[in-house]
Design a protein around this motif. Structure first.
Motif, short mmCIF file in Angstrom:
data_model
loop_
_atom_site.label_atom_id
_atom_site.label_comp_id
_atom_site.label_asym_id
_atom_site.label_seq_id
_atom_site.Cartn_x
_atom_site.Cartn_y
_atom_site.Cartn_z
N TYR A 189 0.80 -1.22 0.00
CA TYR A 189 0.00 0.00 0.00
C TYR A 189 0.84 1.27 0.00
O TYR A 189 0.41 2.30 -0.51
CB TYR A 189 -1.01 0.00 1.16
N ARG A 190 2.04 1.23 0.51
CA ARG A 190 2.89 2.43 0.51
C ARG A 190 3.39 2.78 -0.88
O ARG A 190 3.73 3.93 -1.13
CB ARG A 190 4.07 2.23 1.45
N SER A 191 3.46 1.80 -1.76
CA SER A 191 4.00 2.06 -3.09
C SER A 191 2.91 2.30 -4.14
O SER A 191 3.23 2.45 -5.31
CB SER A 191 4.87 0.88 -3.53
N LEU A 192 1.65 2.34 -3.72
CA LEU A 192 0.57 2.54 -4.69
C LEU A 192 0.43 4.00 -5.08
O LEU A 192 0.65 4.89 -4.26
CB LEU A 192 -0.75 2.04 -4.10
N PRO A 193 0.02 4.25 -6.32
CA PRO A 193 -0.28 5.63 -6.71
C PRO A 193 -1.46 6.18 -5.90
O PRO A 193 -2.26 5.42 -5.34
CB PRO A 193 -0.67 5.51 -8.20
#
Length: 146
Positions: free
Chosen positions: A86-90
């Motif tokens: 979730y931290r790397s999602l746009p």
């Protein structure tokens, strides 16, 4: 940046551009990966919802328990995958995924409630599976395509 060497403004801008490109690549990869996971989980939920209509607790309790265990394993696995990604999602993808996930969970609960209605034909069983799978699959497809 080391203490020995100061970067010029042009070098700093170039380093910033490289870092932004790397972040963009990681963000796109995270969205595609979570989208793929969402499609797989949607298909799993749909198949399990359809199988619930075939293996009701009255007809086959062991089959019902296996289906329930697979559902729990799927939810836990997807939750762990989401926690990692979730931290790397746009921006906005987390909400999009959660909407599809919650809607599929609600539809799965409706499919469980429909067991009380009695046995259904194959057409209705397939329709239940498709309806339960649709929110997560459509969300996953949208995430993979962008």
């Amino acid at each position: 940046m080391s203490d020995d060497k100061q970067m010029s403004p042009e070098e700093q801008l170039a380093a910033l551009g490289i870092a932004q490109r790397s972040m963009q690549h990681a963000s796109e990869f995270g969205a595609r990966l979570l989208g793929t996971y969402a499609i797989i989980l949607g298909l799993l939920f749909g198949a399990l919802a359809a199988l619930l209509q075939v293996y009701s607790p009255e007809a086959n309790f062991v089959g019902f328990m296996v289906i329930t265990a697979l559902f729990v394993i799927g939810v836990v696995a997807m939750s762990l995958a989401y926690a990692r990604l979730y931290r790397s999602l746009p921006r906005g993808y987390s909400k999009k995924y959660l909407r599809g996930f919650i809607l599929s969970l609600v539809l799965y609960a409706v499919a469980v409630a429909l067991i009380a209605a009695g046995p259904m034909g194959w057409g209705m069983t397939v329709l239940i599976g498709l309806v339960v799978a649709a929110p997560l699959c459509l969300t996953g497809i949208a995430m993979v395509r962008k």
